[in-house]
Design a protein around this motif. Structure first.
Motif, PDB file in Angstrom:
ATOM      1  N   ASP A 162       0.783  -1.227   0.000  1.00 48.46           N
ATOM      2  CA  ASP A 162       0.000   0.000   0.000  1.00 48.46           C
ATOM      3  C   ASP A 162       0.823   1.290   0.000  1.00 48.46           C
ATOM      4  N   PRO A 163       1.910   1.379  -0.781  1.00 41.52           N
ATOM      5  CA  PRO A 163       2.601   2.661  -0.890  1.00 41.52           C
ATOM      6  C   PRO A 163       1.835   3.591  -1.829  1.00 41.52           C
ATOM      7  N   PHE A 164       2.122   4.892  -1.737  1.00 47.68           N
ATOM      8  CA  PHE A 164       1.386   5.872  -2.520  1.00 47.68           C
ATOM      9  C   PHE A 164       2.329   6.636  -3.445  1.00 47.68           C
ATOM     10  N   PRO A 165       2.305   6.389  -4.759  1.00 49.85           N
ATOM     11  CA  PRO A 165       3.056   7.239  -5.680  1.00 49.85           C
ATOM     12  C   PRO A 165       2.556   8.679  -5.586  1.00 49.85           C
ATOM     13  N   VAL A 166       3.380   9.620  -6.024  1.00 50.40           N
ATOM     14  CA  VAL A 166       3.080  11.031  -5.805  1.00 50.40           C
ATOM     15  C   VAL A 166       1.765  11.455  -6.448  1.00 50.40           C
ATOM     16  N   TYR A 195      -6.517  10.446  -7.452  1.00 53.32           N
ATOM     17  CA  TYR A 195      -7.461   9.349  -7.668  1.00 53.32           C
ATOM     18  C   TYR A 195      -8.475   9.281  -6.525  1.00 53.32           C
ATOM     19  N   PRO A 196      -9.764   9.496  -6.823  1.00 51.58           N
ATOM     20  CA  PRO A 196     -10.787   9.567  -5.773  1.00 51.58           C
ATOM     21  C   PRO A 196     -10.874   8.329  -4.891  1.00 51.58           C
ATOM     22  N   HIS A 197     -10.491   7.165  -5.409  1.00 47.81           N
ATOM     23  CA  HIS A 197     -10.611   5.944  -4.615  1.00 47.81           C
ATOM     24  C   HIS A 197      -9.392   5.690  -3.728  1.00 47.81           C
ATOM     25  N   GLU A 198      -8.375   6.543  -3.833  1.00 48.08           N
ATOM     26  CA  GLU A 198      -7.202   6.384  -2.980  1.00 48.08           C
ATOM     27  C   GLU A 198      -7.433   7.085  -1.639  1.00 48.08           C
ATOM     28  N   PRO A 199      -6.944   6.507  -0.546  1.00 50.50           N
ATOM     29  CA  PRO A 199      -7.196   7.103   0.776  1.00 50.50           C
ATOM     30  C   PRO A 199      -6.563   8.475   0.965  1.00 50.50           C
ATOM     31  N   ASN A 200      -5.545   8.796   0.166  1.00 49.99           N
ATOM     32  CA  ASN A 200      -4.899  10.107   0.301  1.00 49.99           C
ATOM     33  C   ASN A 200      -5.361  11.082  -0.784  1.00 49.99           C
TER      34      ASN A 200
END
Length: 555
Positions: free
Chosen positions: A26-30, A35-40
């Motif tokens: 679950d890492p987050f690219p910048v 993306y609305p479905h991403e937690p960040n």
């Protein structure tokens, strides 16, 4: 928490949420903020990412991002509110954001101990490693599922002087970029060779060979390295210079820097600030000029450009096919008054003889201290939005002296749009005439020394082009346009930092006759193959699988 302990906890899966902010799943690219479905998800942050995505400085300052997202498998490019990505994929929003080929863990290496701990940890747990500073060499700055050592904040810059004011050297941390080096040395009225883009990392640029505005006069980037501090894959910090680890110094001076060890710093030659005369070069075809006639004049012009290089005038040009034109800048250092006019006269006479075919301007534009001209040069870049294919070759003196018709035919062939589908740009050429003929005992490709020009032909497209057509363009570039260049200059090669990612016989093309010696150095310092990057020395020992795993080539 000690770095190694934190890595061990992360690997075992028992790190607390406080200590471990992400895991391989679950890492987050910048660009995940778009993306609305991403937690960040964060629309304001997405706007900032979109506005900066085309700047190489943005990707250089990010721990994992590279300036060519194709090498991340276009897995998480920023999207507009309608779901279309900045790269032209109208389905990107629906497809969502994933880690793709981005590293899953990053060590922000600000001390030697960080690098040593990362290498030892990767070796103990059989992890895939990645080395990144800026991400300009995208195909060699990103590795699927890897632990990445990010050297970007190793920013040491120190200038040392000998008893003679002309004897100077600069020690540079592995994270120093061209613009930072130029600015720091200019404060002391000094300079060192660097690339033509202020965001490029000096170490990666120089260890691959390194051409730039001053290299034709002062030597290639590789020629100017006199010492390096390197952490070997065994975790040892060593100094490579003319007295110790000489084989390692020889290898990193042109044979690449990320495969024998992790470079902590380099010491390079520095010089008193010179004056630079900038000469504008502009050729364009007359209205009724045919492609056949145009490329013959251009081919013959390279004879005069070769003579100018012999007399200290180097430079760059770009050439387009629609319209037929060639524009560039020629560079002359510390010249006396009227020297440029005298040296340019034969070239101008040649162009005047062909003024029914072309219109031309070859004029000195300004003479100023070198750094003033560097600062005045416009920044023209747009990265991160298109994909592309290129083919390149060192064009030797023989080709412009003895094979001028073949050279002209080759130019016409590689600039043809034949086989290019709609949605793909017309071919364009960039020409590098800043190679150094100075003979130095290092791993620089020998073809640099006899090169009149390093030619790169390229085409681009965005993600709206169907993948089958993109593959067709890549094949055409590699095996038709690239083949034509290889036929013109079969015994040369191409510059490792700007080569076709699918270059046939890459060991010979990128490293020439030095490859076997480089492979021996690789085997000595990295016998287990801990360090791997695409088309780096020794990389043929492992194969990247379709799922991204790196496996032995022969099982």
């Amino acid at each position: 928490m000690h770095l190694l302990a934190a890595l061990l906890l992360a690997a075992s899966g028992i790190a607390s949420a406080l200590d471990c902010k992400c895991s391989p799943s679950d890492p987050f690219p910048v660009a995940s903020v778009c993306y609305p479905h991403e937690p960040n998800y964060n629309p304001a942050a997405c706007t900032a990412v979109l506005s900066n995505w085309t700047r190489s400085a943005f990707h250089a300052a990010d721990p994992v991002s590279v300036d060519d997202p194709a090498w991340s498998n276009n897995s998480c490019n920023p999207i507009y509110p309608n779901g279309t990505s900045i790269t032209g994929n109208v389905h990107a929003g629906q497809q969502g954001c994933s880690i793709g080929n981005y590293p899953v863990y990053v060590i922000n290496a600000t001390e030697v101990e960080h690098i040593q701990a990362g290498l030892r940890f990767a070796k103990e747990w059989n992890l895939r490693l990645n080395i990144k500073n800026t991400g300009h060499g995208a195909d060699r700055s990103i590795n699927h599922g890897s632990l990445s050592i990010w050297t970007h904040y190793l920013k040491r810059v120190e200038l040392g002087r000998g008893g003679d004011v002309t004897l100077m050297a600069a020690t540079l941390g592995a994270g120093v970029q061209d613009g930072e080096m130029f600015a720091a040395l200019a404060k002391h009225n000094a300079m060192a060779v660097g690339g033509a883009n202020m965001d490029v990392g000096v170490v990666g640029w120089a260890t691959g060979g390194g051409h730039g505005l001053a290299t034709g006069t002062y030597g290639m980037g590789a020629d100017n390295i006199i010492e390096a501090e390197i952490v070997t894959p065994a975790g040892d910090l060593v100094t490579a210079n003319a007295c110790q680890h000489e084989d390692l110094l020889w290898a990193i001076r042109g044979g690449g820097g990320g495969t024998y060890g992790v470079i902590v710093s380099v010491t390079v030659k520095a010089y008193p600030m010179p004056n630079l005369t900038l000469i504008s070069l502009s050729l364009s075809a007359r209205n009724r000029t045919t492609d056949h006639d145009w490329y013959r004049v251009v081919a013959h012009a390279h004879r005069y450009l070769a003579d100018l290089q012999d007399n200290g005038i180097h430079g760059y040009y770009v050439m387009g096919g629609l319209p037929l034109a060639m524009n560039g800048a020629l560079l002359l250092y510390d010249a006396k008054n009227e020297t440029a006019e005298r040296l340019l006269r034969p070239f101008r006479n040649f162009l005047k003889e062909h003024d029914t075919i072309i219109s031309s301007t070859v004029e000195p534009a300004m003479t100023s201290p070198w750094y003033d001209i560097v600062q005045a040069m416009p920044v023209t870049e747009s990265v991160g939005t298109t994909q592309g294919a290129s083919a390149s070759r060192f064009i030797p003196r023989r080709a412009v002296d003895d094979d001028i018709e073949l050279f002209a035919d080759t130019l016409e062939t590689i600039m043809s749009r034949q086989g290019s589908p709609d949605g793909v740009s017309s071919p364009s050429i960039s020409g590098t005439m800043t190679g150094s003929s100075l003979q130095v005992d290092n791993a620089l490709h020998p073809a640099w020394r006899d090169s009149v020009v390093h030619l790169i032909v390229s085409q681009g497209w965005n993600q709206s082009l169907p993948s089958a057509l993109a593959e067709q363009v890549i094949h055409n570039m590699t095996y038709e346009k690239g083949y034509a260049l290889r036929q013109l200059a079969p015994d040369t090669g191409c510059y490792v930092n700007e080569a076709n990612s699918y270059e046939p016989d890459w060991q010979s093309s990128l490293f020439g006759s030095h490859y076997s010696r480089l492979l021996a150095v690789k085997s000595k310092y990295d016998p287990d193959g801990l360090l791997w990057c695409r088309h780096c020395v020794g990389s043929e020992a492992r194969v990247e699988q379709k799922d991204g795993r790196l496996c032995p080539a022969f099982v």
